[in-house]
Design an enzyme around this catalytic site. Structure first.
Site, PDB file in Angstrom:
ATOM      1  N   GLY A   1      -5.461   2.049   7.962  1.00 30.51           N
ATOM      2  CA  GLY A   1      -6.594   1.458   8.664  1.00 30.51           C
ATOM      3  C   GLY A   1      -6.465  -0.053   8.786  1.00 30.51           C
ATOM      4  O   GLY A   1      -6.768  -0.639   9.831  1.00 30.51           O
TER       5      GLY A   1
ATOM      6  N   HIS B   1       0.558   7.803   4.287  1.00 30.12           N
ATOM      7  CA  HIS B   1       1.128   7.055   5.399  1.00 30.12           C
ATOM      8  C   HIS B   1       2.654   7.209   5.511  1.00 30.12           C
ATOM      9  O   HIS B   1       3.265   6.583   6.380  1.00 30.12           O
ATOM     10  CB  HIS B   1       0.778   5.572   5.255  1.00 30.12           C
ATOM     11  CG  HIS B   1      -0.695   5.335   5.059  1.00 30.12           C
ATOM     12  ND1 HIS B   1      -1.613   5.570   6.050  1.00 30.12           N
ATOM     13  CD2 HIS B   1      -1.395   4.918   3.969  1.00 30.12           C
ATOM     14  CE1 HIS B   1      -2.832   5.295   5.589  1.00 30.12           C
ATOM     15  NE2 HIS B   1      -2.721   4.908   4.332  1.00 30.12           N
TER      16      HIS B   1
ATOM     17  N   ILE C   1      -0.456   9.124   8.869  1.00 32.37           N
ATOM     18  CA  ILE C   1      -1.283   8.299   9.738  1.00 32.37           C
ATOM     19  C   ILE C   1      -1.046   6.820   9.447  1.00 32.37           C
ATOM     20  O   ILE C   1      -0.487   6.444   8.408  1.00 32.37           O
ATOM     21  CB  ILE C   1      -2.781   8.630   9.562  1.00 32.37           C
ATOM     22  CG1 ILE C   1      -3.255   8.266   8.142  1.00 32.37           C
ATOM     23  CG2 ILE C   1      -3.047  10.092   9.856  1.00 32.37           C
ATOM     24  CD1 ILE C   1      -4.744   8.429   7.916  1.00 32.37           C
TER      25      ILE C   1
ATOM     26  N   ASP D   1       0.860  -1.187   0.000  1.00 33.24           N
ATOM     27  CA  ASP D   1       0.000   0.000   0.000  1.00 33.24           C
ATOM     28  C   ASP D   1       0.893   1.233   0.000  1.00 33.24           C
ATOM     29  O   ASP D   1       1.437   1.619   1.030  1.00 33.24           O
ATOM     30  CB  ASP D   1      -0.902  -0.003   1.238  1.00 33.24           C
ATOM     31  CG  ASP D   1      -1.927   1.136   1.209  1.00 33.24           C
ATOM     32  OD1 ASP D   1      -1.660   2.165   0.561  1.00 33.24           O
ATOM     33  OD2 ASP D   1      -2.980   0.978   1.836  1.00 33.24           O
TER      34      ASP D   1
END
Length: 335
Positions: A137, A119, A134, A114
């Site tokens: 998820g 991120h 961040i 990903d």
């Protein structure tokens, strides 16, 4: 045809179901489709369903990814079904697990493939209105699932895992401490939520994990001769899977007629399969991701015969061939 970039998307919800434990080595084929798009006003929810098959074309897992796309709503479309599910009961949790994430957790998880710069790139994160990059998820999702399995999988054996459904309520920053609270609902279902300890905020909500009663195994591969003979002897006509796919196509084409406000789950036997007809979203899916209002249990052959008009559902019900649970009157909407 989905013309939006990474700067507009956030991962909203995730459902993952394993038909059996994942093999250590396999060549998988992934078949994806957009199963729903909902209008949330300022944004849109895009639901992508991905089914993964092994070398023998046996279904191995199902993923449903709900993506929130900022600025893509407002066309007057369906807002979608209520997602107020898997709420924790009003009592103390049955188990709690606390675990601190690493400062470089997002960079480690990024190795999964990903590459969203949200991120890893501070300037990109700030452009998205975050103070810093961040955590993915799905990384938080993995922490929480392990927490639940560590407490409730029989003898700690994660092969009993069947499915997990979550909503990503708020973001997590690498280095924060995750606290997962769990409530047992029956022998094989656990409702949970995950908080960030430092901010006392819920980051995963409306979440539940289901476990298998027994560990499922890969179906035996038929010998070539036996398979050829079975194919020759197979009766002509639709299978149950054909029928459910046709229902799904009809619902997508005529959502006004299909939306009856109830969710139906068909639990077929011999061979076993589960199908969900969602009369809120006007969709059909294999598996039991959405909580049903009404459940129907019957054999695969009886289901096909009923749909072909060869068996009367009312007679089947009173004769015990068809069992209906939950909102029995809702079954009248299945004409």
């Amino acid at each position: 045809g989905l013309s939006y970039g990474l700067d507009r998307v956030l991962h909203g919800e995730q459902y993952t179901e394993l038909k059996r434990p994942l093999p250590k080595h396999a060549k998988l084929t992934h078949r994806a489709r957009i199963s729903d798009i909902f209008d949330k006003g300022k944004g849109a929810l895009v639901v992508t369903e991905v089914k993964s098959y092994d070398e023998d074309d046996e279904l191995l897992m199902v993923n449903r990814i709900t993506t929130f796309v900022r600025g893509a709503g407002g066309w007057g479309g369906d807002r979608g079904p209520s997602s107020d599910v898997n709420g924790p009961p009003e009592r103390a949790p049955d188990a709690v697990v606390e675990e601190k994430t690493a400062e470089n957790q997002a960079l480690l998880y990024r190795l999964s493939g990903d590459w969203n710069p949200l991120h890893a790139d501070p300037s990109f994160a700030q452009a998205m209105k975050f103070d810093k990059p961040i955590l993915h998820g799905l990384c938080t999702f993995g922490f929480a699932a392990r927490h639940v399995l560590s407490k409730f999988a029989p003898d700690g054996d994660v092969r009993f895992f069947k499915s997990v459904q979550v909503r990503f309520a708020k973001t997590v920053f690498p280095g924060e401490t995750l606290v997962t609270e769990m409530w047992k609902e029956g022998d094989r279902r656990i409702v949970f939520r995950t908080k960030v300890k430092e901010r006392d905020e819920v980051v995963i909500s409306n979440a539940a994990i289901e476990l298998y009663e027994t560990i499922p195994k890969k179906k035996a591969k038929p010998k070539a001769a036996a398979k050829k003979g079975a194919e020759a002897a197979a009766p002509a006509g639709p299978t149950s899977a054909d029928i459910f796919r046709a229902i799904g196509i009809w619902m997508a084409e005529k959502p006004d007629e299909a939306k009856v406000g109830k969710v139906f789950q068909f639990q077929l036997g011999d061979p076993a399969s589960v199908w969900t007809i969602d009369g809120n979203a006007a969709s059909v899916s294999e598996g039991g991701g959405t909580k049903p209002d009404c459940t129907l249990e019957l054999t695969d052959a009886d289901f096909v015969a009923m749909c072909k008009g060869e068996k009367d559902p009312q007679k089947m019900y009173f004769g015990g061939e068809l069992k209906i649970g939950g909102d029995i009157m809702a079954s009248q909407k299945l004409t």
